[in-house]
Design a protein around this motif. Structure first.
Motif, mmCIF file in Angstrom:
data_model
loop_
_atom_site.group_PDB
_atom_site.id
_atom_site.type_symbol
_atom_site.label_atom_id
_atom_site.label_comp_id
_atom_site.label_asym_id
_atom_site.label_seq_id
_atom_site.Cartn_x
_atom_site.Cartn_y
_atom_site.Cartn_z
ATOM 1 N N ALA A 197 34.829 52.850 46.716
ATOM 2 C CA ALA A 197 33.739 52.519 47.636
ATOM 3 C C ALA A 197 33.241 51.132 47.272
ATOM 4 O O ALA A 197 32.969 50.854 46.102
ATOM 5 C CB ALA A 197 32.605 53.537 47.529
ATOM 6 N N VAL A 198 33.132 50.255 48.261
ATOM 7 C CA VAL A 198 32.708 48.878 48.020
ATOM 8 C C VAL A 198 31.188 48.838 47.903
ATOM 9 O O VAL A 198 30.468 49.206 48.841
ATOM 10 C CB VAL A 198 33.177 47.948 49.152
ATOM 11 C CG1 VAL A 198 32.806 46.498 48.825
ATOM 12 C CG2 VAL A 198 34.677 48.078 49.376
ATOM 13 N N LEU A 199 30.686 48.386 46.755
ATOM 14 C CA LEU A 199 29.252 48.262 46.554
ATOM 15 C C LEU A 199 28.737 46.919 47.063
ATOM 16 O O LEU A 199 27.704 46.845 47.712
ATOM 17 C CB LEU A 199 28.909 48.425 45.071
ATOM 18 C CG LEU A 199 29.313 49.769 44.437
ATOM 19 C CD1 LEU A 199 28.940 49.786 42.965
ATOM 20 C CD2 LEU A 199 28.660 50.938 45.162
ATOM 21 N N ASP A 200 29.448 45.861 46.733
ATOM 22 C CA ASP A 200 29.171 44.528 47.271
ATOM 23 C C ASP A 200 30.440 43.695 47.104
ATOM 24 O O ASP A 200 31.506 44.243 46.790
ATOM 25 C CB ASP A 200 27.949 43.870 46.611
ATOM 26 C CG ASP A 200 28.044 43.797 45.094
ATOM 27 O OD1 ASP A 200 29.151 43.536 44.587
ATOM 28 O OD2 ASP A 200 27.026 44.008 44.417
ATOM 29 N N SER A 201 30.354 42.403 47.268
ATOM 30 C CA SER A 201 31.563 41.572 47.310
ATOM 31 C C SER A 201 32.326 41.524 45.989
ATOM 32 O O SER A 201 33.511 41.201 45.963
ATOM 33 C CB SER A 201 31.204 40.148 47.732
ATOM 34 O OG SER A 201 30.281 39.576 46.816
ATOM 35 N N THR A 202 31.678 41.855 44.877
ATOM 36 C CA THR A 202 32.346 41.783 43.573
ATOM 37 C C THR A 202 32.251 43.075 42.771
ATOM 38 O O THR A 202 32.652 43.104 41.612
ATOM 39 C CB THR A 202 31.737 40.644 42.724
ATOM 40 O OG1 THR A 202 30.344 40.923 42.499
ATOM 41 C CG2 THR A 202 31.889 39.306 43.430
ATOM 42 N N SER A 203 31.743 44.142 43.363
ATOM 43 C CA SER A 203 31.520 45.380 42.622
ATOM 44 C C SER A 203 31.993 46.581 43.419
ATOM 45 O O SER A 203 31.783 46.653 44.638
ATOM 46 C CB SER A 203 30.028 45.526 42.279
ATOM 47 O OG SER A 203 29.803 46.686 41.520
#
Length: 487
Positions: free
Chosen positions: A289-295
């Motif tokens: 699951a993508v939390l933000d652009s780098t996490s």
């Protein structure tokens, strides 16, 4: 002059006998439906079992008292107090309820709630007149007035206590009594027909993104207002990697291409055909699951116990991969009993939800794993009903089909939407034949918010946003808008 009050008292008693006898017999003849109506009451849901039996017994007891002249006065006191309780209940329904349920049925089923309120007030006044007018002395009049006031206060307090405690139980300590949000959904809007292997890749405002399992390098965008559809192909450098299940996840303005069996993640801007590699050999995983652009939130497996484990992959920290072995709590084998679905929260950056498939719990991840907590679903399956067999090579295999509790799941903002596979209390079997139930939970208040039906036999995926929920079912994409926002 004494005959008139006596005549009025007897006439009132006969009226109450007719009213309560008919009402109680109607409830008995259609008890299941009556109990369902109490169960769906926005005020008494938690006490549906007790109230459904108690009201019938009390009405029959009052009829017995009114039928005997020796106990007629006591019956009039009880009748007036009960009608006072019904009046307060209706007033609370009209003024403090999230929704107004269907009519109670019986002899007054054609009346609306406001007409019902007026009728009940009239009955209370009639009961008071019948009790007071037959008083033969001033002392008796004062005593009867005091008894009427005390019984009225008692009935009002009793309803208020039931209301307040029921609200707390339903929202915080639910015993699997659903509260359905009446007329919550607008008419369904079929947007398009899709290939059978389509899945939700992500959403941004009014644009939905879809991926396909059989053609994993195609990304489709669907505008939810105009229904315009566009598809473009991704051209990553696949090298010599042997991918088994390439998938796409979108968190605007980027899309991500990944396959957890190969420790690699690509990222590209929406519209960019050649994504770049942003992670290589950092982690193997089964869900992302993508939390933000780098996490990213990952579901991976422990190298020591082989149990499912939640982890965070963050390029801004060292080490980039951090395991959270205590986030998922094993009950049996640590694999099948921990199975579930990990989804991104599209209404809150850095957030995700993991819902167990076979137990009544989901895990809320906030602030890029800085805040992890558990929340219960309303069913009572605390332990996964999974039977496993350990093979000689150390692997586990299911001995029989498990009882699935939570199916598809979606998260947006403070709310989690879960397709439930379990029928709740006071819900007829017939009502579940051709529809699915979606339960909604408020993660900010840590409580159950309500439920609604989707008229589909099967739901493949759900995706909720602010003001709508999207359903993938039978190769069809359907949009249901909410009449009012949860916020």
């Amino acid at each position: 002059m004494k005959k008139v009050p006596a005549f009025l008292t007897d006439l009132t008693a006969y009226f109450y006998i007719l009213l309560f006898f008919y009402a109680s017999i109607s409830k008995i003849m259609d008890f299941e439906n009556f109990q369902v109506q109490i169960g769906q009451s926005p005020l008494l849901s938690a006490y549906a079992g007790m109230v459904s039996y108690g009201v019938i017994l009390l009405e029959l007891l009052i009829v017995g008292c009114l039928s005997l002249s020796k106990f007629r006065l006591a019956g009039l006191y009880a009748s007036t107090a009960l009608m006072c309780a019904f009046t307060v209940y209706i007033y609370l329904i009209l003024n403090y309820s999230d929704f107004v349920p269907c009519s109670c049925g019986g002899i007054l089923e054609k009346l609306g709630w406001r007409e019902h309120l007026v009728f009940n007030i009239g009955c209370v006044i009639l009961g008071c007149i019948a009790v007071l007018c037959s008083a033969s002395a001033k002392k008796i009049l004062i005593r009867r007035t005091a008894v009427l006031l005390i019984s009225a206060v008692f009935s009002v307090v009793a309803v208020l206590i039931l209301f307040l405690s029921s609200e707390y139980i339903i929202r915080k300590e639910n015993n699997f009594t659903r509260r359905f949000l009446t007329n919550f959904l607008l008419e369904p809007e079929i947007i398009t027909t899709l290939d059978k292997d389509a899945y939700f890749a992500g959403i941004s405002r009014d644009t939905l993104y879809l991926g396909y399992r059989s053609t994993p390098l195609l990304l489709t965008s669907v505008h939810l207002k105009t229904h315009a559809i566009s598809t473009f192909r991704i051209y990553p450098d696949l090298g010599e990697h042997r991918f088994k299940n390439l998938r796409i996840a979108v968190r605007y303005p980027f899309y991500y291409l990944y396959d957890g069996t190969v420790p690699i993640i690509y990222r590209g801007g929406i519209g960019q055909r050649r994504p770049e590699v942003i992670s290589y050999q950092n982690a193997y995983f089964s869900q992302l699951a993508v939390l933000d652009s780098t996490s990213f939130a990952l579901r991976t497996q422990s190298s020591t116990t082989h149990a499912f484990t939640l982890a965070q992959l963050d390029f801004k920290q060292l080490p980039m991969l951090k395991l959270y072995p205590k986030a998922l709590q094993p009950q049996l084998d640590g694999i099948f009993d921990l199975d579930g679905q990990l989804v991104a929260n599209y209404g809150s950056s850095g957030s995700a939800v993991y819902a167990y498939a076979y137990r009544n719990q989901f895990i809320v991840i906030n602030d890029r794993f800085k805040n992890i907590r558990r929340q219960q679903t309303i069913d009572q399956n605390k332990k996964a009903a999974v039977q496993t067999l350990r093979l000689s090579n150390g692997d586990y295999k299911m001995k029989s089909p498990p009882l699935k509790v939570n199916d598809a799941v979606s998260a947006f903002g403070n709310y989690v939407f879960i397709v439930s596979e379990i029928r709740g209390k006071y819900e007829p079997v017939s009502i579940h034949k051709n529809r699915k139930t979606i339960d909604v939970y408020d993660t900010l208040l840590n409580e159950y918010a309500g439920s609604f039906y989707i008229p589909e036999k099967k739901i493949d995926e759900v995706l909720a946003t602010d003001g709508r929920i999207l359903i993938l079912h039978n190769q069809t994409l359907t949009q249901y808008k909410f009449r009012k926002s949860f916020r």
